[in-house]
Scaffold this motif. Structure first.
Motif, mmCIF file in Angstrom:
data_model
loop_
_atom_site.group_PDB
_atom_site.id
_atom_site.type_symbol
_atom_site.label_atom_id
_atom_site.label_comp_id
_atom_site.label_asym_id
_atom_site.label_seq_id
_atom_site.Cartn_x
_atom_site.Cartn_y
_atom_site.Cartn_z
ATOM 1 N N SER A 211 0.936 -1.126 0.028
ATOM 2 C CA SER A 211 -0.123 -0.098 0.118
ATOM 3 C C SER A 211 0.877 1.276 0.054
ATOM 4 C CB SER A 211 -1.100 -0.024 1.253
ATOM 5 O OG SER A 211 -1.895 -1.055 1.025
ATOM 6 N N MET A 212 0.443 2.138 -0.836
ATOM 7 C CA MET A 212 1.073 3.354 -1.103
ATOM 8 C C MET A 212 0.463 4.691 -0.751
ATOM 9 S SD MET A 212 3.593 2.159 -4.265
ATOM 10 C CE MET A 212 2.266 1.265 -4.895
ATOM 11 N N ARG A 213 1.072 5.636 -0.241
ATOM 12 C CA ARG A 213 0.294 6.997 -0.099
ATOM 13 C C ARG A 213 1.005 8.110 -0.909
ATOM 14 N NH1 ARG A 213 -0.312 7.554 5.015
ATOM 15 N NH2 ARG A 213 -2.619 6.887 5.102
ATOM 16 N N PHE A 214 0.303 8.722 -1.816
ATOM 17 C CA PHE A 214 1.239 9.627 -2.810
ATOM 18 C C PHE A 214 1.193 11.256 -2.124
ATOM 19 C CE2 PHE A 214 -0.298 6.492 -6.320
ATOM 20 C CZ PHE A 214 0.718 5.750 -6.087
ATOM 21 N N LEU A 215 1.650 12.031 -2.894
ATOM 22 C CA LEU A 215 1.757 13.322 -2.368
ATOM 23 C C LEU A 215 0.698 14.035 -1.880
ATOM 24 C CD1 LEU A 215 4.374 14.944 -5.165
ATOM 25 C CD2 LEU A 215 4.788 13.686 -2.874
ATOM 26 N N ASP A 216 -0.482 13.683 -2.309
ATOM 27 C CA ASP A 216 -1.803 14.375 -2.133
ATOM 28 C C ASP A 216 -2.626 13.721 -1.135
ATOM 29 O OD1 ASP A 216 -2.664 12.559 -3.814
ATOM 30 O OD2 ASP A 216 -4.398 13.700 -4.508
ATOM 31 N N GLU A 217 -2.204 12.732 -0.406
ATOM 32 C CA GLU A 217 -2.907 11.964 0.352
ATOM 33 C C GLU A 217 -3.703 10.431 -0.282
ATOM 34 O OE1 GLU A 217 -2.120 11.656 3.649
ATOM 35 O OE2 GLU A 217 -0.485 13.239 3.285
ATOM 36 N N THR A 218 -3.620 10.456 -1.596
ATOM 37 C CA THR A 218 -4.154 9.437 -2.425
ATOM 38 C C THR A 218 -3.295 8.155 -1.833
ATOM 39 O OG1 THR A 218 -4.592 10.689 -4.532
ATOM 40 C CG2 THR A 218 -4.308 8.293 -4.606
#
Length: 291
Positions: free
Chosen positions: A89-96
């Motif tokens: 699971s990953m979280r991107f720069l905008d909290e996606t």
């Protein structure tokens, strides 16, 4: 003064690769200002799954894959893979949030975001596997493109469960929000909202139907029936015309359905009466032809 590099890559096709300081000072639009302020390295997010489940990332053009564990960074153009029973699971720069199930492959082409204006863009290419996408704080979420071998998705405030089969068949289940799905390179897109799904097989004919029940998104896997497009799309199981009963069917050359139930067969014709002995019918049986 050195040029400022932004995280968008030329290969993503979203922005130019280099923005010079002079251009920043002259920018008058919010979007141009975003390009200047978002100048940074290629990090686009980090891993949020605490338990390591075998996920690896290979950089663009790199030969060596690296394990990606809790809090490790993921980079633009990384190709992430999971083996059997693997996940991340990953979280991107905008909290996606982006979850990846077992036996999956996905390329993180790019993801850029300005926290001040909340404007950004991204591109994620899913080759095979099961995925969950939960949108974050980006106002321009329609600039994020989710791509599979048979579809391109434009999202709007969306939570999606996406399945991509080995043959490229794609199923998009909308949990929240909406999605616009362009099948292959066709100009007409299919729309789906919460409770619906879009299925795009290799024929590139998108079908919108009821969403598949998803009870445990933490254990994603491609459904076994994904390759069966007729079943997955809610098609008519009787599309082959039925079996017509034993020994019969629609193509019976005699023009009748021998498989009809409740029809009595025609009775056999009565046997002919036996012929009487020759002595009772032919007085000349002994060859006497004198009358």
């Amino acid at each position: 003064m050195k040029s400022l590099l932004i995280s968008a890559r030329r290969s993503s096709g979203f922005w130019p690769a280099i923005i010079r300081p002079a251009a920043c000072s002259l920018a008058i639009s919010t979007f141009a200002a975003f390009l200047c302020s978002s100048a940074s390295a290629d990090t686009i997010g980090n891993v949020i799954l605490e338990d390591y489940k075998g996920a690896v990332a290979t950089p663009d053009g790199g030969a060596d894959a690296r394990e990606i564990r809790f809090q490790d960074q993921v980079m633009a153009l990384d190709t992430v893979e999971t083996g059997e029973e693997g996940a991340t699971s990953m979280r991107f720069l905008d909290e996606t949030r982006f979850d990846v199930g077992p036996n999956a492959m996905v390329k993180l082409d790019d993801f850029v975001f300005d926290p001040i204006s909340a404007i950004g863009a991204g591109k994620i290419s899913m080759a095979v596997g099961a995925f969950r996408y939960v949108g974050g704080n980006m106002k321009s979420e329609e600039n994020v493109k989710l791509i599979t071998p048979t579809s391109t998705m434009t999202i709007r405030g969306t939570e999606l469960i996406i399945f991509v089969g080995l043959d490229g068949t794609t199923e998009i289940n909308v949990i929240e929000g909406a999605v616009e799905v362009q099948p292959c390179d066709k100009p007409v897109a299919a729309m789906a909202t919460a409770g619906q799904r879009v299925i795009v097989p290799l024929t590139c004919q998108a079908v919108v139907t009821t969403s598949r029940p998803v009870t445990d998104v933490t254990d994603l896997d491609v459904p076994a029936d994904l390759a069966d497009f007729a079943t997955a799309a809610g098609g008519d199981d009787g599309g082959d015309g039925g079996d017509g009963g034993e020994g019969g069917g629609p193509g019976d050359k005699e023009g009748k359905n021998r498989g009809d139930e409740g029809t009595d067969p025609e009775p056999d014709p009565p046997a002919p009466d036996p012929e009487p002995p020759a002595s009772e019918t032919d007085p000349n049986e002994n060859g006497d032809d004198n009358l």
